[in-house]
Design an enzyme around this catalytic site. Structure first.
Site, short mmCIF file in Angstrom:
data_model
loop_
_atom_site.label_atom_id
_atom_site.label_comp_id
_atom_site.label_asym_id
_atom_site.label_seq_id
_atom_site.Cartn_x
_atom_site.Cartn_y
_atom_site.Cartn_z
N LYS A 173 40.14 8.78 -23.70
CA LYS A 173 40.71 8.95 -25.03
C LYS A 173 42.16 9.70 -24.91
O LYS A 173 42.11 10.58 -24.08
CB LYS A 173 39.64 9.86 -25.73
CG LYS A 173 40.05 10.19 -27.16
CD LYS A 173 39.20 11.00 -27.97
CE LYS A 173 39.80 11.51 -29.36
NZ LYS A 173 38.66 12.31 -30.14
N SER A 248 37.23 10.20 -34.40
CA SER A 248 38.63 9.91 -34.04
C SER A 248 38.71 9.23 -32.69
O SER A 248 39.89 8.78 -32.22
CB SER A 248 39.48 11.29 -33.86
OG SER A 248 38.74 12.16 -32.92
N GLY A 270 33.50 16.61 -34.93
CA GLY A 270 33.07 16.35 -36.37
C GLY A 270 32.29 15.14 -36.43
O GLY A 270 32.31 14.58 -37.51
N GLY A 271 31.85 14.23 -35.39
CA GLY A 271 31.45 13.33 -35.50
C GLY A 271 32.27 12.19 -34.66
O GLY A 271 31.98 10.76 -34.68
N SER A 272 33.41 12.78 -33.91
CA SER A 272 34.41 11.74 -33.60
C SER A 272 33.88 10.91 -32.34
O SER A 272 34.60 9.92 -31.96
CB SER A 272 35.43 12.63 -33.16
OG SER A 272 36.24 12.96 -34.13
#
Length: 564
Positions: A173, A248, A270-272
């Site tokens: 990433k 993300s 937050g859930g990325s």
């Protein structure tokens, strides 16, 4: 204060903005003469006003602290030999090769790391030349990839591969430092020079011999969940390129689903990790807070960020997790943790395992999500798991506290760039940063007091269950809408639906995993989430491994087969 046992999350209906309307809204929000009313409305809509009115007695918890009083883990990575000694079929059904498939191909001489490197470079180029460009990998330095492949091929010829990951393609990433790439964090102005040192996570992958094929696209500064990046292109979903990949860690999930690599490195504030993994039909593991070192990752959300793998199978997620996790002597926050383990991974008899369901929360999703997750939950029950009803109070307060925490920390991390580069951010990011700049130190402290309470609620639920299960997202992957390109959109209604289940473990520091759970009527993947006890990643991986026996996996529309 409201009854803490009452389910309090609500769906909302807010205007969606794109194109000139979004641009005009951003100008109004950033203009001191017109921002007051709009910001107050945003705060009210986001629940900040509710947070300010709450009476909270608990002291603040400024960073999750996963308790551990036993033996401290050694700094050396887990010895994978016992795990690899166990042959196991991996019923991915997607037709894509696993990490062990690469190892087998290399050891047999059927294919070499050099050939795989050439194919992945070609596949990345082809994926971006399609009518709907995939945009999973936004930077691939071909000479560097080929140099890594030559070194790996030489190790195999000499009979001394570095391990199971040697020569295996891995994407990273864009928020992690990786030599010799710059780190743009999805922006158009950061990363003006190459990194001079690998992030700790990247260093571990490189030491294991991974073929680092490039930097994966991401939602700009990690502050969105669609993967619509106005600077590097929208990452599209390999299962249907007319839909978003999620974010993300958008490029990481899309790269794995498309076969560009069997595993990729992601970050989850937050859930990325879990959201794009669910949208793209992959396994996404967000380990316990500080289980994996943060050294060399961009300073985005210090107290909610978790780092982990997105993979095509539970086994590959487990292998990557074992390489990434464990103490880092240069990252003090990681030093006190139990040894990393993959024990029980192969125990598919789930008798004695208790799964908790907070029914109003579990069912607060689209019918496709609820039906798919319910089918998988029933399959896990048939394997022996007990399903037990639980309650988790004050979920909305936890949601608001997470919102305040993550946007405050992101705004703080980007503050140095505000004067010179405010207009260089995408429009949706500018809206989020404008909201964040209106928050106060009292808001942040109040959010951390709510964090203390949320940790207590989750810990209380986990006293009687081994994992809490929910849908991974509130819906399957939305469409990439024409008016959202190239500048993006602001769609809080859909964003809140997508994030309904993901933010709680980021706030509390618990590990969580997204597990493939089938497909909706249009063929888009459905994901089940499991939230575990601190340091119990092996239990979550065991669940994902068991689920593979119950769930059909389908190949995506966009797929590359690097082993031929």
């Amino acid at each position: 204060m409201a009854n803490p046992s009452r389910y309090d999350l609500r769906s909302v209906r807010l205007p969606r903005l794109a194109g000139w309307k979004l641009k005009a809204f951003v100008e109004l929000v950033e203009n001191p003469a017109t921002s007051g009313f709009l910001v107050r409305k945003m705060l009210e809509t986001g629940g900040i006003s509710t947070l300010r009115r709450m009476a909270v007695d608990e002291p603040p918890t400024y960073r999750p602290h996963a308790p551990w009083d036993g033996a401290v883990a050694p700094a050396a990575p887990l010895d994978l030999a016992p795990f690899l000694d166990t042959p196991r079929p991996v019923p991915t059904g997607s037709g894509l090769p696993t990490i062990r498939d690469y190892e087998t191909a290399y050891l047999s001489g059927r294919v070499t790391p050099l050939q795989v490197a050439e194919r992945v470079i070609e596949a990345i180029a082809d994926s971006d030349a399609r009518p709907q460009p995939l945009r999973a990998i936004v930077a691939c330095l071909q000479e560097d990839v080929m140099a890594q492949a030559r070194a790996s091929a030489r190790r195999f010829r000499e009979g001394r591969p570095l391990g199971i990951l040697d020569g295996v393609p891995v994407a990273v990433k864009e928020e992690f430092d990786m030599v010799p790439y710059p780190t743009t964090v999805g922006t158009r102005f950061l990363g003006t020079s190459p990194a001079t040192r690998d992030a700790a996570t990247v260093a571990r992958l490189r030491a294991a011999g991974a073929l680092l094929v490039g930097k994966a696209n991401m939602h700009e500064i990690g502050i969105g969940v669609t993967g619509l990046n106005p600077h590097h292109g929208a990452t599209r979903n390999p299962h249907d390129p007319l839909h978003v990949s999620g974010g993300s860690s958008s490029g990481s999930a899309a790269a794995v689903a498309a076969g560009l690599c069997p595993v990729a490195l992601g970050a989850d504030g937050g859930g990325s990790i879990r959201i794009p993994a669910a949208f793209c039909g992959q396994v996404g593991l967000s380990p316990t807070y500080a289980r994996v070192s943060s050294l060399g990752s961009a300073p985005l959300a210090w107290t909610v960020d978790h780092y982990g793998p997105i993979a095509g199978s539970a086994q590959d997620a487990a292998l990557a997790y074992a390489v990434l996790a464990g103490p880092d002597p240069t990252d003090p926050g990681t030093r006190r943790q139990p040894p990393v383990t993959l024990e029980t991974f192969d125990d598919l008899d789930l008798h004695g395992l208790v799964l908790g369901v907070y029914r109003p929360w579990f069912e607060h999703a689209s019918s496709a999500m609820v039906e798919g997750c319910s089918r998988l939950l029933e399959s896990l029950r048939m394997m022996g798991a007990e399903v037990r009803e639980i309650e988790i109070p004050e979920l909305d307060a936890a949601r608001i506290a997470h919102l305040v925490t993550i946007v405050s920390e992101m705004a703080s991390g980007m503050e140095r760039h505000h004067d010179a580069h405010r207009r260089d951010f995408g429009l949706d990011v500018r809206v989020s940063l404008a909201l964040a700049r209106s928050l106060t130190s009292r808001d942040y402290t109040q959010a951390q007091r709510i964090r203390t309470r949320a940790i207590a609620h989750v810990e209380r639920a986990l006293e009687c269950v081994d994992a809490i299960v929910t849908p991974a997202t509130g819906c399957t992957a939305p469409l990439v809408r024409a008016d959202a390109l190239p500048a993006g959109e602001s769609d809080l209604t859909t964003t809140l639906e997508i994030m309904r289940f993901s933010t709680l473990p980021n706030l509390t520091g618990h590990p969580a995993i997204s597990i493939p759970a089938g497909y909706d009527a249009g063929g888009l993947p459905v994901g089940l989430q499991a939230i575990g006890r601190y340091w119990q990643e092996h239990t979550l991986l065991r669940l994902a491994h068991a689920a593979e026996r119950a769930v059909e996996r389908r190949p995506p529309k966009v797929q590359y087969r690097l082993l031929g």
